[in-house]
Design a protein around this motif. Structure first.
Motif, PDB file in Angstrom:
ATOM      1  N   PRO B 144      35.310  -3.455  21.618  1.00 20.46           N
ATOM      2  CA  PRO B 144      35.415  -3.838  23.033  1.00 20.46           C
ATOM      3  C   PRO B 144      35.842  -2.701  23.963  1.00 20.46           C
ATOM      4  CG  PRO B 144      36.375  -5.524  21.648  1.00 20.46           C
ATOM      5  CD  PRO B 144      36.055  -4.378  20.755  1.00 20.46           C
ATOM      6  N   TYR B 145      36.418  -1.632  23.433  1.00 17.09           N
ATOM      7  CA  TYR B 145      36.847  -0.554  24.318  1.00 17.09           C
ATOM      8  C   TYR B 145      35.666   0.287  24.799  1.00 17.09           C
ATOM      9  CZ  TYR B 145      41.770  -1.370  23.566  1.00 17.09           C
ATOM     10  OH  TYR B 145      43.016  -1.936  23.572  1.00 17.09           O
ATOM     11  N   TYR B 146      34.752   0.577  23.911  1.00 14.69           N
ATOM     12  CA  TYR B 146      33.624   1.438  24.299  1.00 14.69           C
ATOM     13  C   TYR B 146      32.394   0.603  24.606  1.00 14.69           C
ATOM     14  CZ  TYR B 146      36.989   4.544  22.319  1.00 14.69           C
ATOM     15  OH  TYR B 146      38.165   5.184  22.066  1.00 14.69           O
ATOM     16  N   ASP B 147      32.203  -0.468  23.825  1.00 11.45           N
ATOM     17  CA  ASP B 147      31.204  -1.493  24.136  1.00 11.45           C
ATOM     18  C   ASP B 147      29.872  -0.874  24.544  1.00 11.45           C
ATOM     19  OD1 ASP B 147      30.034  -3.881  24.643  1.00 11.45           O
ATOM     20  OD2 ASP B 147      31.089  -4.259  26.522  1.00 11.45           O
ATOM     21  N   MET B 148      29.282  -0.112  23.645  1.00  5.91           N
ATOM     22  CA  MET B 148      28.082   0.612  24.050  1.00  5.91           C
ATOM     23  C   MET B 148      26.918  -0.324  24.361  1.00  5.91           C
ATOM     24  SD  MET B 148      26.600   2.311  20.651  1.00  5.91           S
ATOM     25  CE  MET B 148      26.395   1.483  19.113  1.00  5.91           C
ATOM     26  N   GLY B 149      27.028  -1.593  23.914  1.00  6.43           N
ATOM     27  CA  GLY B 149      25.967  -2.554  24.210  1.00  6.43           C
ATOM     28  C   GLY B 149      25.727  -2.692  25.703  1.00  6.43           C
ATOM     29  N   ARG B 150      26.793  -2.529  26.509  1.00 12.13           N
ATOM     30  CA  ARG B 150      26.620  -2.711  27.961  1.00 12.13           C
ATOM     31  C   ARG B 150      25.731  -1.638  28.563  1.00 12.13           C
ATOM     32  NH1 ARG B 150      32.120   0.022  30.176  1.00 12.13           N
ATOM     33  NH2 ARG B 150      32.568   1.037  28.210  1.00 12.13           N
ATOM     34  N   PHE B 151      25.546  -0.515  27.856  1.00 11.28           N
ATOM     35  CA  PHE B 151      24.649   0.519  28.372  1.00 11.28           C
ATOM     36  C   PHE B 151      23.249   0.404  27.776  1.00 11.28           C
ATOM     37  CE2 PHE B 151      28.935   2.495  28.124  1.00 11.28           C
ATOM     38  CZ  PHE B 151      29.197   2.485  29.490  1.00 11.28           C
ATOM     39  N   GLY B 152      23.020  -0.658  27.031  1.00 12.81           N
ATOM     40  CA  GLY B 152      21.707  -0.817  26.414  1.00 12.81           C
ATOM     41  C   GLY B 152      21.556  -0.051  25.115  1.00 12.81           C
ATOM     42  N   LEU B 153      22.681   0.390  24.562  1.00 15.73           N
ATOM     43  CA  LEU B 153      22.624   1.055  23.261  1.00 15.73           C
ATOM     44  C   LEU B 153      22.964   0.026  22.192  1.00 15.73           C
ATOM     45  CD1 LEU B 153      24.786   4.238  23.995  1.00 15.73           C
ATOM     46  CD2 LEU B 153      22.399   3.848  24.552  1.00 15.73           C
ATOM     47  N   LYS B 154      22.190  -0.007  21.127  1.00 21.08           N
ATOM     48  CA  LYS B 154      22.558  -0.902  20.039  1.00 21.08           C
ATOM     49  C   LYS B 154      22.143  -0.312  18.702  1.00 21.08           C
ATOM     50  CE  LYS B 154      18.377  -3.639  20.237  1.00 21.08           C
ATOM     51  NZ  LYS B 154      17.726  -4.828  20.700  1.00 21.08           N
ATOM     52  N   ILE B 155      22.866  -0.734  17.674  1.00 24.27           N
ATOM     53  CA  ILE B 155      22.538  -0.299  16.324  1.00 24.27           C
ATOM     54  C   ILE B 155      21.504  -1.272  15.768  1.00 24.27           C
ATOM     55  CG2 ILE B 155      23.460   0.124  14.026  1.00 24.27           C
ATOM     56  CD1 ILE B 155      24.945   1.906  15.755  1.00 24.27           C
ATOM     57  N   VAL B 156      20.442  -0.766  15.170  1.00 25.90           N
ATOM     58  CA  VAL B 156      19.445  -1.660  14.594  1.00 25.90           C
ATOM     59  C   VAL B 156      19.373  -1.460  13.085  1.00 25.90           C
ATOM     60  CG1 VAL B 156      18.032  -1.926  16.642  1.00 25.90           C
ATOM     61  CG2 VAL B 156      17.609  -0.015  15.097  1.00 25.90           C
ATOM     62  N   ALA B 157      18.757  -2.458  12.432  1.00 31.39           N
ATOM     63  CA  ALA B 157      18.842  -2.512  10.979  1.00 31.39           C
ATOM     64  C   ALA B 157      17.800  -1.652  10.274  1.00 31.39           C
ATOM     65  CB  ALA B 157      18.721  -3.959  10.524  1.00 31.39           C
ATOM     66  N   SER B 158      16.686  -1.391  10.925  1.00 32.68           N
ATOM     67  CA  SER B 158      15.601  -0.720  10.219  1.00 32.68           C
ATOM     68  C   SER B 158      15.138   0.469  11.050  1.00 32.68           C
ATOM     69  CB  SER B 158      14.451  -1.700  10.021  1.00 32.68           C
ATOM     70  OG  SER B 158      13.269  -1.011   9.707  1.00 32.68           O
ATOM     71  N   PRO B 159      14.781   1.573  10.420  1.00 38.10           N
ATOM     72  CA  PRO B 159      14.259   2.695  11.200  1.00 38.10           C
ATOM     73  C   PRO B 159      12.992   2.326  11.964  1.00 38.10           C
ATOM     74  CG  PRO B 159      13.958   3.067   8.858  1.00 38.10           C
ATOM     75  CD  PRO B 159      14.842   1.882   8.997  1.00 38.10           C
ATOM     76  N   ARG B 160      12.281   1.302  11.467  1.00 33.28           N
ATOM     77  CA  ARG B 160      11.090   0.846  12.175  1.00 33.28           C
ATOM     78  C   ARG B 160      11.417   0.378  13.598  1.00 33.28           C
ATOM     79  NH1 ARG B 160       8.317   2.307   8.366  1.00 33.28           N
ATOM     80  NH2 ARG B 160       7.090   0.999   6.985  1.00 33.28           N
ATOM     81  N   HIS B 161      12.649  -0.106  13.769  1.00 31.80           N
ATOM     82  CA  HIS B 161      13.026  -0.644  15.080  1.00 31.80           C
ATOM     83  C   HIS B 161      13.733   0.408  15.924  1.00 31.80           C
ATOM     84  CE1 HIS B 161      13.386  -4.830  12.958  1.00 31.80           C
ATOM     85  NE2 HIS B 161      12.227  -4.248  12.769  1.00 31.80           N
ATOM     86  N   ALA B 162      13.921   1.604  15.370  1.00 28.76           N
ATOM     87  CA  ALA B 162      14.837   2.552  16.003  1.00 28.76           C
ATOM     88  C   ALA B 162      14.124   3.509  16.935  1.00 28.76           C
ATOM     89  CB  ALA B 162      15.571   3.333  14.931  1.00 28.76           C
ATOM     90  N   ASP B 163      14.897   3.993  17.926  1.00 26.31           N
ATOM     91  CA  ASP B 163      14.412   5.059  18.801  1.00 26.31           C
ATOM     92  C   ASP B 163      15.190   6.334  18.533  1.00 26.31           C
ATOM     93  OD1 ASP B 163      13.061   2.972  20.162  1.00 26.31           O
ATOM     94  OD2 ASP B 163      14.932   2.531  21.183  1.00 26.31           O
ATOM     95  N   MET B 164      16.367   6.165  17.960  1.00 28.71           N
ATOM     96  CA  MET B 164      17.229   7.316  17.804  1.00 28.71           C
ATOM     97  C   MET B 164      17.823   7.317  16.402  1.00 28.71           C
ATOM     98  SD  MET B 164      20.800   8.056  19.734  1.00 28.71           S
ATOM     99  CE  MET B 164      20.126   8.672  21.244  1.00 28.71           C
ATOM    100  N   LEU B 165      17.735   8.466  15.750  1.00 29.16           N
ATOM    101  CA  LEU B 165      18.430   8.620  14.477  1.00 29.16           C
ATOM    102  C   LEU B 165      19.721   9.360  14.768  1.00 29.16           C
ATOM    103  CD1 LEU B 165      15.552   9.640  12.051  1.00 29.16           C
ATOM    104  CD2 LEU B 165      16.558   7.393  12.409  1.00 29.16           C
TER     105      LEU B 165
END
Lengths: 314, 246, 485, 659
Positions: B144-165
């Motif tokens: 909750p302190y950094y809450d990167m989700g609010r900036f549209g950043l999220k961790i995804v489960a598969s590299p197929r879904h990823a934009d950033m490694l």
């Protein structure tokens, strides 16, 4: 049906599909706030979809033509269902809004998803498909029966327009044990069908626990965008059905500006309430064990049966 | 639990920090503005060989583990602690000396990538053998302190879904193939981020059983985030700034 | 701690010797080979309560496997075979543990060795067959933010019939890097063996380097404080992680919030969120001011309250309790057989805690209640962690209430010979051993608690269903990097 | 009579029609009996195709108003050899002939060495089916039904599958015996052997007897349909017999049985209100059969066995429709018509998709030599044409819109929901049936997903799958036609339904109004829905492909380690969660054995059919003993079987006459 009505129905289907990412965004926002986070903007799902839609697709070299076709089949089934779902207006594309066909289109969606999970030949896709199949065996009959209960209750046949019209016309008088039981069953079905907590965790990062996400692991780019969007629409359709069929107040039955605006307000309130309910459930309950799911689903099934029986026994 | 959820929902005050608050916390690095006589004590005290006193006193922030052992070693007390830059887009931009003092980081990723991914970044964390320090901090990025989700950043489960490694760790030999597979599995446009000293240069593990000097020798890196490990707010800010946001 | 002369034995009898010790209640703590000419010395470290013994045996090439008689030795022998080239004859499961590459020679040998290209040894299939059985390979790149490791499940549906852990992806050759002149500063490298257990590793390393010379009392107290803060934030991470893994999101967020506040306090007081750079040979680097102490007390107490609250959320929510109870049971006999340590052992009824049995730093002067539970399921491991956080808070407060004034660092000299550092890291008993010859570290062996606990997980997951594995894994809370060194 | 400008006497056309239908097949039998060469075998099969092609014209001829009746000019002591074709029969004959023809085309294209004997027997089976469907006297009916059993029995010889064949023969024959008794009894009550003169025997029989007879008829024909507990022969025979025999048994022979049940129950016996109780008994049997088929299909390892259980489930649904027809007919004729149309439509649909799937699966086995679904996978990349036709068959079986399977299930559920729930405790029964049908449908869908997914999708699980032999030339043609039928019959279902609805008027004797459509929703739904689905998918696909980023083929995501063929979900694992959920039904029949040699544990998971284990194993010991003795004394000679069947028939009929 006059042309204006047809336009209205088409608009209502389009609106349902258009707001579905917003609905998901709102649920995520509520959940984030419950976790003491600020959370992403409610418009974030739109941005995510737009981004995915523009990305390259990386397709498994073991996948066949089906894999490329499945997102479109899924989207099509949701498109058809959106056109069959009363949202702000009880009239939908009658006489094609057939409740039985509706359940079969849901099956079509699932069947396509399950086959898609088996494409690529990884263990995770199969795992997701296998669990999905287990759930669907119990979900679909419960869904069928709870919707049938409405059909029998209203005596309106299989036409969803007539059913929703009849229920909404009765208003509060429509509330009877059958509606309540069927509604409860429908809520469980909704949560399970949309693979949300406690049946599945839509935010999970653990490949071994996935159901819905497991089947989507191999999709990327445009295919993924479409699959995600179809899932969002599915959730919205279920919420809309719950709102218009089981909380029979406010939905417009005539095409007057007054009724439509009341209906718009009513459906907004209902959708927000349901979104809040889903978010609260997901925040306060843990995902259940895989083999506890059948108990819960059997309960939903039994509730639906009781609803049906209670119509005649009570 | 219901009570807590609803209280949280209604409470207007969230622990989440604004970008300014996050930006106000510095990560200090050792630096010599002048007065170095080139004795080399600091260089030999450095556990990761970040300091070079050959021509002029230079420090490679990509190798520095921020232990500050050098500060105490200097007989002239010439080493100061100065704010370190948040990120760099090129490896050589992390080397600082009197002729190139550290300043605030600038620059963004290339235009098409920013346009395609700017508002929504799906991150796949790729651990290539880190000590788990960076993982602790990456996990913290969504608290909750950094809450990167609010900036549209999220961790995804598969590299197929990823934009950033988001790559951490010095790229051990045993992880090399898996890292290449992951890169291959990620649809483009994609961004590779080297997070933490060992991902940038191998850090303290350079010369061990690792493949080359950092991730850059295996995958092309677009963004370097120094720190050992980089605190979560720095990683979040670096990603946001590299995408031209704030 | 310096180790005295070993009990020397013939390699052919090594297994019998170790077995005899184990029958008397001793436990294999560590095994490593140290090169000597012509072969290697196989050192077996054993511990029973406060007693530590070493059995050493000069081997050339191969020796009869100890694991044939003492199963706990199995994983050590795999590592020795692979890293030092000592072949345990009759080992039942001789599969690489860390290195996974073919080459000429072995990575820990003194003579130069070379690798055959980039090809790795292919991972073996699980030793189970049957129609309809298949393997689920997971990792090294996981879906979550976890270190790299490979799990291989054999299933025919959901129940796990066999599971093997294959690690080594985080192998960075740290043991080799530790070798060299004793005067070198090894603390930074030791901290990064496992970044979340930085204090424990640097402390174990410091114990070796310092020999038996005592460090100032104030430094010892600060070291206890550091160790216990580290324990609290690791345990909090596991508790929050368990909530995340069963989708109990609000509690998970609360847990991570509590932990974040502690990490921030760490940064403020000790200059590093993970407490890196604080333990240095001879003492500690940063002294605590009065202000620091009061900030510290507040932060630690907040963490303690937070942990209790989090435990309350877990216990009061039936759906979570249902997930955690009876899941991943490690029975007491298995815990003993595999020589498990730390929280994992204590949750399975094996009350072993270095802090109580072999007190180091100030632990001997402090009072605390070792926590131990019997059931060995995920819930027990969570409960042990929650209770230990409370004990840690109490230990820290005991230290801060009677902080001795004075210096925090003192000179030291590293003796030649074999010495070891045994500390209780958040994961359990951690052992560093060094063979110092003529002012050079000849062989440095690191035995993270994870190294002995991983094999126990292979047993604990059996007959559980696949989706419960993440919970079991999280409740063990093991390190990959520390295991792979 | 004026056809295309020619003037004929009706009788000439009718005689010509029967001659054109029967003679090529008869010639085929003779040729096949005399010659041995493979070339002649093709000629014989072609003759069968000719016969089929001619008999496709049955319905058009009936539609032109011809009275398709014929009495064979053979004098007999025990009755006339009469054939008569009414509208429903014509419908079924035409349709079954199409299927029969496509199957024979597939025989010709796919098997080069089936031999004259096989082709001749196909001719015989065609004759038997044709005459059984069009039989108008008890003698013809029973004789040709026995002939169907006999020819299929003889057709099913392949390798060493005597056990399965004799099991089939014994059970089918048991059914045959029951039928002989039932029909002989009815003949004696009616006082005539001519079936078309038995109009509503139930009043003469009394309702207890009628009920017993209905049950006997359903179970008698049910032995071929696989009603519980007479399904035990199906999986083994499907798996071991030549595929075309199994396909014919599953499709054409089932059509014959269903038609005969419908005709006998509704037309010959006639339904009155007093007979409804027996319908509930049939409902229970049908639902139990459907559930059993669905449950067992989940654990099958051989695709053909899975399809056998699928046939069982599908036929059970048709029988269920028939039973519901009995229940509805008195109170709500329109609803009864709807449910009977649903049943008949499902019969037709089943014969299309099942023949498609059985032959596709056989092609898979033929191309790869693999029979175990657990070792298949990945064929969609190597046999794309086959996988394309198979997915249509799978979608049809799983009742996915807009295929034909969907339409008939949709009708079934409509008819269930249309029931007047306020009477006769139906409010308790109907929801339960609905639930059972729903669960069956989803379980079967799971099975079908497994069937397709583990054969065609994923990665190859064995060497044979990686490089399958190419399909034999031309075999795709009949399969493609069947696939087209699956889609076409879904889209134009309303037309077929209208024909069937008109046909069953002759069966249940009701005026056309009120039409069945009055109780149905969404009249044009199949066509509209189908067009909508196909068009939307196409438009979306096309629209979305424009301006899309290029696609890139990459290895399946494997978490960074290499995958081997054993690292994907197994077909047994796929349904394991369901098996666990429904474990009371599998109970002690799921056997997990573990053996442990030095290093590798071996786990064996077995499923045993409880019916086989507890009913047929003990009984089977007895039966096989008997059949083996028969086998020994009669040495597999066709003539002796004929003689045996004839003697049985004659003796029974004479016995009936005498008493």
């Amino acid at each position: 049906m006059n042309p204006f009505e047809i336009v209205l129905m088409a608009l209502q289907a389009a609106a349902l599909m258009a707001v579905s990412p917003l609905v998901v965004g709102i649920i995520r926002k509520i959940k984030a706030r419950m976790q003491n986070k600020v959370g992403a903007s409610v418009l974030q799902p739109y941005r995510d979809l737009r981004k995915m839609f523009r990305k390259e697709s990386a397709v498994s070299e073991n996948a066949s033509f089906l894999f490329r076709l499945i997102p479109y089949v899924c989207l099509t089934s949701m498109l058809l269902l959106a056109a069959m779902t009363p949202f702000v207006y009880t009239q939908v594309i009658a006489p094609y809004a057939d409740v039985i066909a509706m359940v079969y289109i849901f099956t079509m969606f699932r069947f396509a998803m399950v086959l898609g999970g088996l494409e690529g030949g990884s263990a995770f896709g199969g795992m997701g498909s296998s669990r999905e199949v287990m759930m669907s065996v119990l979900i679909e009959p419960a869904l069928l029966i709870s919707i049938m209960t409405l059909s029998a209750m209203t005596g309106a046949g299989f036409d969803l327009s007539a059913i929703s019209g009849s229920i909404n016309a009765r208003g509060a008088a429509a509330i009877c044990p059958a509606l309540l039981l069927a509604g409860t069953s429908f809520v469980i079905t909704m949560v399970a069908e949309n693979t949300r907590v406690p049946f599945d965790n839509p935010d999970t990062h653990l490949e071994l626990t996935m159901v819905h996400e497991g089947m989507l692991l191999e999709y990327s780019g445009r295919g993924l965008a479409i699959m995600e969007f179809a899932s969002m629409v599915r959730l919205t359709i279920f919420m809309a059905l719950l709102g218009t069929l089981f909380f029979p107040w406010g939905t417009a039955m005539a095409m007057t500006a007054a009724e439509l605006s009341v209906s718009l307000l009513a459906i907004t309130v209902k959708m927000l309430a349901i979104a809040f309910g889903i978010a609260l459930l997901e925040s306060t309950v843990a995902k259940m064990r895989v083999f506890r799911m059948p108990n819960m689903l059997t309960a939903s099934f039994a509730l639906a049966l009781m609803a049906m029986v209670s119509l005649y026994v009570l | 639990m219901i009570r807590r959820s609803i209280l949280n929902l209604l409470s207007p005050k969230k622990p989440a920090e604004s970008i300014e608050e996050m930006g106000s916390r510095q990560l200090l690095m050792p630096f010599v503005r002048g007065g170095c006589d080139g004795c080399g004590k600091c260089a030999s005290a450095c556990p990761s060989g970040a300091i070079d006193v050959g021509k002029e006193w230079t420090i490679d922030l990509g190798k520095c583990i921020f232990c500050m052992d050098c500060v105490g070693e200097c007989p002239l007390s010439a080493i100061e602690r100065v704010p370190s830059p948040l990120y760099a887009l090129k490896r050589e931009d992390l080397v600082f000396g009197a002729s190139r003092p550290p300043g605030p980081a600038g620059g963004a990723l290339d235009e098409p990538t920013v346009a395609a991914l700017g508002e929504s970044v799906s991150i796949r964390e790729l651990d290539t053998g880190s000590c788990n320090g960076c993982e602790v901090e990456v996990n913290c990025m969504s608290n909750p302190y950094y809450d990167m989700g609010r900036f549209g950043l999220k961790i995804v489960a598969s590299p197929r879904h990823a934009d950033m490694l988001l790559v951490t760790g010095p790229m051990t030999n045993n992880m090399r193939k898996a890292a290449l597979d992951t890169f291959e599995a990620t649809p483009s446009p994609k961004v590779v981020v080297a997070m933490g000293t060992c991902a940038i240069s191998g850090g303290i593990f350079a010369g061990g059983d690792v493949s080359g000097e950092g991730v850059g020798d295996t995958l092309g890196v677009d963004l370097f985030i120094p720190g050992c490990p980089p605190p979560p707010e720095r990683a979040v800010l670096a990603i946001l700034r590299a995408f031209g946001r704030q | 701690m310096r180790l005295g002369d070993p009990i020397a034995c013939d390699p052919a009898l090594l297994a019998q010797y170790v077995k005899a010790y184990c029958d008397e209640g001793w436990r294999v703590v560590s095994m490593f080979a140290s090169e000597s000419s012509p072969g290697s010395t196989v050192n077996v470290l054993l511990r029973r309560g406060g007693e530590v013994a070493r059995v050493a045996s000069e081997t050339v090439g191969s020796y009869p496997a100890v694991s044939a008689l003492v199963p706990a030795a199995s994983v050590f022998e795999r590592a020795m075979w692979e890293m030092s080239g000592v072949v345990p004859e009759g080992h039942g499961y001789l599969v690489p543990a860390i290195y996974w590459r073919k080459g000429d020679g072995h990575p820990l040998q003194k003579a130069p060795y070379s690798i055959d290209g980039e090809e790795r040894v292919p991972l073996p299939n699980n030793p189970i067959r049957g129609a309809g059985l298949f393997e689920i390979p997971v990792g090294p790149v996981h879906a979550g933010v976890i270190e790299p490791g490979h799990f291989r499940f054999s299933v025919a549906g959901e129940p796990i019939l066999e599971m093997r852990v294959h690690l080594g992806y985080a192998h960075k050759g740290i043991e080799k890097m530790m070798e060299g002149p004793v005067s070198r500063n090894r603390a930074h490298l030791a901290e990064r063996i496992s970044g979340d257990n930085a204090v424990a590793h640097s402390l174990a390393c410091a114990h070796i380097v310092e020999g038996d010379a005592p460090v100032p009392r104030r430094a010892r107290q600060i070291r206890v404080i550091l160790s216990e803060i580290e324990r609290i934030h690791n345990h909090l991470d596991v508790l929050a992680g368990l909530c995340t893994d069963c989708a109990f999101s609000v509690a998970a967020a609360y847990g991570s919030e509590v932990r974040e506040r502690l990490l921030r306090a760490n940064r403020e007081i000790f200059g590093n969120r993970l407490l890196m750079g604080n333990v240095v040979p001879g003492g500690v680097r940063n002294d605590l001011s009065r202000e620091d102490v009061s900030k510290l007390e507040a932060a630690v107490m907040h963490a303690g309250f937070g942990a209790k609250k989090l435990e309350g959320y877990i216990r009061r929510t039936p759906s979570v309790v249902d997930r955690l109870e009876t899941t991943g049971v490690l029975r007491t006999e298995d815990a003993l057989r595999y020589g498990t340590v730390g929280v994992v052992a204590r949750a399975s009824g094996v009350a072993s805690d270095v802090r109580a049995e072999l007190p180091y730093e100030e632990y001997g002067a402090l009072s605390f209640n070792p926590v131990s539970l019997k059931k060995g399921d995920v819930m027990s491991r969570a409960a042990v962690r929650a209770d230990e956080i409370v004990e840690s808070v109490s230990l820290i407060l005991q230290c801060t209430s009677e902080m001795e004034e004075g210096e925090i660092r003192r000179g030291y000299e590293t003796p030649d010979g074999l010495s070891c550092g045994i500390v209780e890291s958040p994961r359990g008993e951690l052992v560093h051993c060094a063979d110092v010859r003529d002012g050079e570290v000849w062989r440095y062996s690191i035995r993270d608690p994870s190294f002995v606990n991983w094999p126990a997980m292979e047993v604990a997951v059996l007959d559980n269903i696949v989706p419960d594995f993440p919970l079991i894994n999280k409740s063990f809370g093991l390190s990959y990097s520390g295991n792979d060194v | 009579m004026d056809v295309l400008g020619f003037h004929f006497q009706d009788t000439v056309i009718v005689a010509g029609f029967f001659a054109a239908t029967l003679v090529p097949a008869l010639v085929g039998i003779v040729l096949g009996a005399i010659f041995k060469s493979n070339k002649v075998a093709n000629v014989v099969a072609s003759l069968c195709i000719v016969s089929c092609a001619v008999s496709v014209s049955t319905y058009p001829l009936w539609h032109l108003g011809l009275a398709l009746e014929y009495t064979l000019p053979i004098p007999s002591a025990i009755g006339e050899y009469r054939l008569a074709i009414d509208q429903l029969t014509a419908c079924m004959i035409s349709f079954s002939s199409v299927i029969f023809m496509l199957i024979v085309v597939h025989v010709v294209k796919s098997t080069s060495d089936s031999g004259c004997r096989y082709s001749a027997l196909l001719n015989a089976l065609f004759l038997a089916c044709f005459s059984c469907m069009s039989a108008d006297s008890v003698l013809v009916l029973l004789f040709s039904w026995e002939l169907v059993t006999l020819t299929t029995f003889l057709l099913s010889k392949k390798g060493n599958n005597d056990h399965a064949r004799w099991m089939f023969f014994a059970i089918a024959h048991l059914g045959g015996m029951v039928l002989i008794c039932a029909y002989s009894f009815m003949a004696s009550v009616a006082g005539t052997q001519v079936l078309s003169q038995w109009d509503g025997l139930s009043s003469a029989l009394g309702h207890w007897t009628s009920m017993a007879l209905i049950m006997a008829i359903v179970m008698g024909f049910g032995t071929k349909l696989g009603l519980i507990p007479f399904h035990a022969w199906m999986p083994d025979l499907y798996a071991t017999a030549p595929i075309h025999t199994a396909t014919l048994l599953s499709t054409v022979c089932s059509n014959v049985a269903i038609l005969m049940v419908f005709k006998t129950v509704f037309s010959y016996i006639g339904i009155t209100a007093a007979l409804t109780p027996i319908a509930f008994a049939i409902v229970i049997i049908a639902v139990a059969t459907a559930l059993w088929g669905a449950l067992e299909s989940l654990v099958q390892r051989e695709p053909k066995k899975l399809l056998a259980y699928s046939s069982m489930e599908n036929m059970a649904l048709v029988v269920l429709c028939m039973a519901l027809g009995i229940i509805y007919i008195v109170e709500s004729p329109a609803l009864a018509k709807l449910v009977l149309v649903a049943g008949l439509l499902h019969t037709l649909n089943h014969s299309v998709f099942k023949s498609l799937m059985l032959m596709s699966i056989d092609t898979v086995e033929d191309c790869t030599g693999e029979k175990n679904i657990g070792r298949m996978g990945g064929l969609s990349r190597t046999l794309p044409a086959l996988s394309a036709v198979a997915i249509i068959g799978i979608l049809a079986m799983a009742a996915v819109p807009p295929t034909n399977g969907f339409v008939s299930e949709w009708l079934m559920i409509q008819s269930l929901m249309g029931a007047d729930l306020e009477s006769k405790g139906m409010s308790l029964v109907i929801p339960l049936i609905l639930a059972a049908v729903g669960i069956c449908g989803m379980m079967m869908a799971a099975s079908y997903a497994r069937l397709y997914g583990f054969i065609f999708l994923g990665r190859p699980r064995s060497e044979a799958m990686e490089n399958p032999r190419p399909m034999k030339r031309g075999t795709i043609l009949p399969l493609a036609l069947l696939a087209a039928l699956c889609l076409g019959m879904g889209l134009f279902a309303m037309t077929i339904m209208d024909v069937l609805a008109a046909s069953i008027v002759s069966l249940i004797g009701m005026p056309p109004s009120p039409g069945y459509r009055s109780v149905m929703s969404g009249e044009l739904l199949p066509l509209v829905l189908g067009t909508a689905v196909v068009a939307t998918v196409a438009v979306l696909y096309w629209a979305s492909k424009r301006g899309a980023q290029p696609e890139r083929e990459v290895p399946t995501w494997s978490c960074g380690e290499d995958l081997d063929e054993n690292m994907q979900y197994s077909s047994i694992g796929f349904t394991q969660p369901l098996v666990k959920v429904f474990h009371p039904f599998y109970g002690d029949t799921t056997v997990v054995r573990e053996t442990k040699d030095s290093k590798v544990r071996t786990v064996i998971i077995e499923f045993v059919e409880p019916f086989v284990k507890y009913l047929y194993k003990p009984l089977g010991a007895l039966l096989t003993g008997i059949s083996e003795r028969i086998g020994k004394t009669q040495t597999g000679n066709i003539q002796t079987y004929f003689a045996y069947v004839l003697i049985t028939l004659v003796v029974t009929l004479l016995a009936v006459r005498v008493f």
